[in-house]
Design a protein around this motif. Structure first.
Motif, short mmCIF file in Angstrom:
data_model
loop_
_atom_site.label_atom_id
_atom_site.label_comp_id
_atom_site.label_asym_id
_atom_site.label_seq_id
_atom_site.Cartn_x
_atom_site.Cartn_y
_atom_site.Cartn_z
N GLY A 85 -11.48 2.52 14.57
CA GLY A 85 -10.72 2.69 13.32
C GLY A 85 -9.29 2.22 13.45
N MET A 86 -8.74 2.23 14.65
CA MET A 86 -7.38 1.73 14.85
C MET A 86 -7.29 0.26 14.44
SD MET A 86 -5.68 3.51 18.22
CE MET A 86 -7.03 3.61 19.35
N CYS A 87 -8.30 -0.52 14.80
CA CYS A 87 -8.31 -1.94 14.42
C CYS A 87 -8.60 -2.10 12.93
CB CYS A 87 -9.34 -2.70 15.25
SG CYS A 87 -9.27 -4.48 14.98
N THR A 88 -9.50 -1.25 12.40
CA THR A 88 -9.81 -1.31 10.97
C THR A 88 -8.56 -1.05 10.15
OG1 THR A 88 -12.06 -0.51 11.41
CG2 THR A 88 -11.26 -0.36 9.15
N LYS A 89 -7.81 -0.02 10.52
CA LYS A 89 -6.61 0.31 9.76
C LYS A 89 -5.50 -0.72 9.98
CE LYS A 89 -4.85 4.37 7.68
NZ LYS A 89 -5.01 5.82 7.58
N PHE A 90 -5.43 -1.26 11.18
CA PHE A 90 -4.49 -2.36 11.45
C PHE A 90 -4.76 -3.51 10.47
CE2 PHE A 90 -4.16 -6.55 13.47
CZ PHE A 90 -2.80 -6.62 13.73
N SER A 91 -6.03 -3.83 10.27
CA SER A 91 -6.41 -4.92 9.37
C SER A 91 -6.09 -4.57 7.92
CB SER A 91 -7.91 -5.22 9.52
OG SER A 91 -8.22 -5.55 10.86
N GLU A 92 -6.39 -3.33 7.53
CA GLU A 92 -6.10 -2.90 6.16
C GLU A 92 -4.61 -3.02 5.84
OE1 GLU A 92 -9.66 0.50 5.80
OE2 GLU A 92 -7.59 1.07 6.27
N VAL A 93 -3.79 -2.52 6.73
CA VAL A 93 -2.34 -2.52 6.50
C VAL A 93 -1.79 -3.95 6.49
CG1 VAL A 93 -0.10 -1.80 7.44
CG2 VAL A 93 -2.04 -0.22 7.48
N LYS A 107 8.26 -3.09 -12.61
CA LYS A 107 9.48 -2.37 -12.26
C LYS A 107 10.16 -2.92 -11.01
CE LYS A 107 8.01 1.99 -14.34
NZ LYS A 107 7.80 3.44 -14.12
N GLY A 108 9.52 -3.89 -10.39
CA GLY A 108 10.10 -4.47 -9.19
C GLY A 108 9.69 -3.79 -7.91
N ASP A 109 8.72 -2.86 -7.98
CA ASP A 109 8.23 -2.16 -6.79
C ASP A 109 7.12 -2.99 -6.14
OD1 ASP A 109 9.91 -0.08 -7.40
OD2 ASP A 109 8.36 1.15 -8.35
N TRP A 110 7.08 -2.97 -4.81
CA TRP A 110 5.97 -3.59 -4.10
C TRP A 110 4.71 -2.75 -4.28
CZ3 TRP A 110 5.93 -8.37 -2.78
CH2 TRP A 110 7.05 -9.02 -2.26
N VAL A 111 3.61 -3.38 -4.66
CA VAL A 111 2.33 -2.67 -4.80
C VAL A 111 1.26 -3.46 -4.06
CG1 VAL A 111 2.87 -1.54 -7.00
CG2 VAL A 111 1.89 -3.83 -7.04
N GLY A 112 0.35 -2.74 -3.44
CA GLY A 112 -0.71 -3.40 -2.69
C GLY A 112 -1.78 -2.40 -2.29
N GLY A 113 -2.72 -2.87 -1.50
CA GLY A 113 -3.84 -2.02 -1.09
C GLY A 113 -5.14 -2.79 -1.26
N PRO A 114 -6.28 -2.13 -1.07
CA PRO A 114 -7.56 -2.83 -1.15
C PRO A 114 -7.78 -3.61 -2.44
CG PRO A 114 -7.87 -0.68 -0.19
CD PRO A 114 -6.44 -0.74 -0.64
N ALA A 171 0.20 2.82 0.76
CA ALA A 171 1.55 3.27 1.10
C ALA A 171 2.28 2.21 1.92
CB ALA A 171 1.51 4.59 1.85
N HIS A 172 1.58 1.62 2.88
CA HIS A 172 2.20 0.62 3.75
C HIS A 172 2.63 -0.63 2.98
CE1 HIS A 172 1.53 2.44 7.72
NE2 HIS A 172 0.39 2.90 7.23
N ALA A 173 1.95 -0.92 1.87
CA ALA A 173 2.28 -2.11 1.09
C ALA A 173 3.69 -2.05 0.51
CB ALA A 173 1.27 -2.29 -0.05
#
Length: 459
Positions: A110-118, A130-137, A301-303
């Motif tokens: 899962g460490m690699c899976t989450k590394f890839s997701e982020v 609004k100028g906010d960064w948005v991202g995710g799956p 959140a990381h996005a």
């Protein structure tokens, strides 16, 4: 009607967290690990250099963003929650001590899976009105796989909105009220009416608090989690280390039972847990429920991180899973197994089993402190999932719905504090698993992109 819903949910849940899901989750983790040449192990030292090093960087973030450390704290706010306390207890009770071994295995992949997701979330993110960064799956599906896959991104976002009310809010508030009720009743005798009134007040307070934080925007969320997460993690680790230290003589036998129980659970549980698959299933599913690797939620959140290098932020994903599962979940497991509290193997268990591990070692007075820890863990989860739900509904309908959604989401806390949730726990678990399907498909298809990003990254 209720029984029909329970049967349907049980059937769907059995499939979602059954053999196909285990194969997909572990398979994608292995696939990404091979393609990145097991980056979670190759760069393990560097991971701590770029993550813990941010603790001492006080530089502020640009508009519409949070600092990389605030981003990981926001993600940890949702992952380091009741799953670390109740989830681990449930895995041990239903899967035996061996479930801890499979929890470790799922975390290492899962460490690699989450590394890839982020990494993908930061690479394919965009700015909203609004100028906010948005991202995710939903964004790395849309921007990485192209417009023809937007339907898959929409499915993920819909499931995300449905999941946050149960997994991220109502069940968490229910955990808070249960912990406080238990602590109060251990010292004073109170009527049902008094407890119900107290729970209502707790629900209202949580609703107001969550609304104030979420409506303050991404920067306020980052500021709150930056302070709350390190405090609650350190507080819990100190309590757990005390139990382990006082029962240190039991540690070798406990570790032996974990490894033996992973492959022959019946030998450790007296036959109550008799199958290898049951031990593996509970360990893997509860591990994912805790660290969210494969669900894709943490990458939302990381996005928002103020960084120009996607891979550097990806290392925070490795750090996050390590902290959540390898460290904190392991501590919980050792508290339960080293303290010698009776475990009803084969029967469902929750936070009360973990609390018993603390009280049997320290005495009943520690129930107050465990209640505080549970409240902090649950509150942080509510905040983190509030952000996830907001980003999911924004993807579907635009940022104009953000504030109304936050108000409704906050108000659900009152429902979670005053109503017997029962079935909602099971439904929340099912929706949690369903979210992984579109995300895992995207991660598999974007494997080539991950290889390119890793190869072009210089340390």
């Amino acid at each position: 009607m209720l029984q029909t819903i329970e049967r349907i949910n049980s059937a769907v849940n059995g499939f979602v967290w059954g053999i196909p899901a285990m194969v997909c989750i572990i398979g994608v983790g292995l696939y990404l690990s091979f393609r990145t040449r097991f980056i979670q192990f190759r760069k393990f030292g560097y991971t701590f250099k770029v993550t813990l090093g941010k603790l001492f960087h006080k530089k502020g973030a640009s508009d519409g963003a949070v600092t990389p450390f605030q981003a990981v704290c926001t993600a940890l706010a949702s992952t380091v929650g009741t799953g670390n306390i109740a989830g681990v207890a449930g895995a041990i009770a239903l899967g035996g001590p061996g479930a801890v071994f499979w929890m470790w295995c799922s975390a290492l992949l899962g460490m690699c899976t989450k590394f890839s997701e982020v990494t993908l979330a930061v690479h394919f993110r965009e700015k909203n009105e609004k100028g906010d960064w948005v991202g995710g799956p939903m964004y790395y599906i849309k921007n990485g796989l192209g417009p023809r896959f937007k339907w898959l991104a929409c499915i993920y976002a819909i499931l995300g909105v449905l999941t946050v009310f149960g997994t991220g809010n109502a069940t968490q508030v229910n955990t808070i009220t249960t912990a406080i009720d238990t602590a109060v009743l251990s010292y004073v005798s109170a009527s049902d009416g008094f407890i119900q009134t107290m729970n209502l007040i707790i629900g209202i307070v949580i609703a107001v608090l969550v609304a104030m934080i979420l409506l303050g925007g991404i920067k306020r969320i980052g500021q709150v989690t930056e302070r709350l997460v390190p405090f609650m993690a350190l507080f819990y680790i100190i309590l757990a280390m005390g139990v382990i230290s006082l029962n240190i003589r039991h540690v070798p036998a406990v570790l032996a039972s974990i490894f033996e129980g992973a492959f022959t659970p019946s030998a450790v549980t007296g036959g109550a847990v008799g199958t290898f698959f049951l031990s593996m299933k509970n360990g893997v599913s509860r591990g994912i429920f805790s660290n969210e690797a494969g669900l894709g939620t943490g990458s939302i959140a990381h996005a928002a991180a103020d960084t120009s290098v996607a891979v550097d932020q990806g290392y925070f994903g490795i750090f996050e899973v390590f902290m959540d599962t390898i460290l904190i979940c392991t501590m919980t497991a050792l508290v339960i197994l080293c303290s010698g509290v009776p475990i009803g193997f084969g029967a469902a268990a929750g936070a009360e089993l973990t609390i018993s591990g603390f009280t049997s070692t320290y005495g009943s007075w520690v129930s107050i402190f465990t209640a505080v820890a549970l409240c902090c863990f649950a509150l942080s989860t509510i905040i983190g999932w509030g952000l996830y739900g907001t980003r999911c509904i924004e993807f579907l309908f635009g940022s104009k719905v953000n504030k109304p959604f936050m108000v409704v989401y906050s108000a659900v806390a009152i429902l979670g504090a005053t109503v017997d949730l029962g079935l909602l726990w099971g439904v929340a678990d099912t929706f949690n698993g369903l979210m992984s399907i579109p995300n895992l498909i995207a991660l598999f298809l974007l494997g080539g992109t991950m290889v390119k990003l890793v190869r072009t990254h210089t340390v």
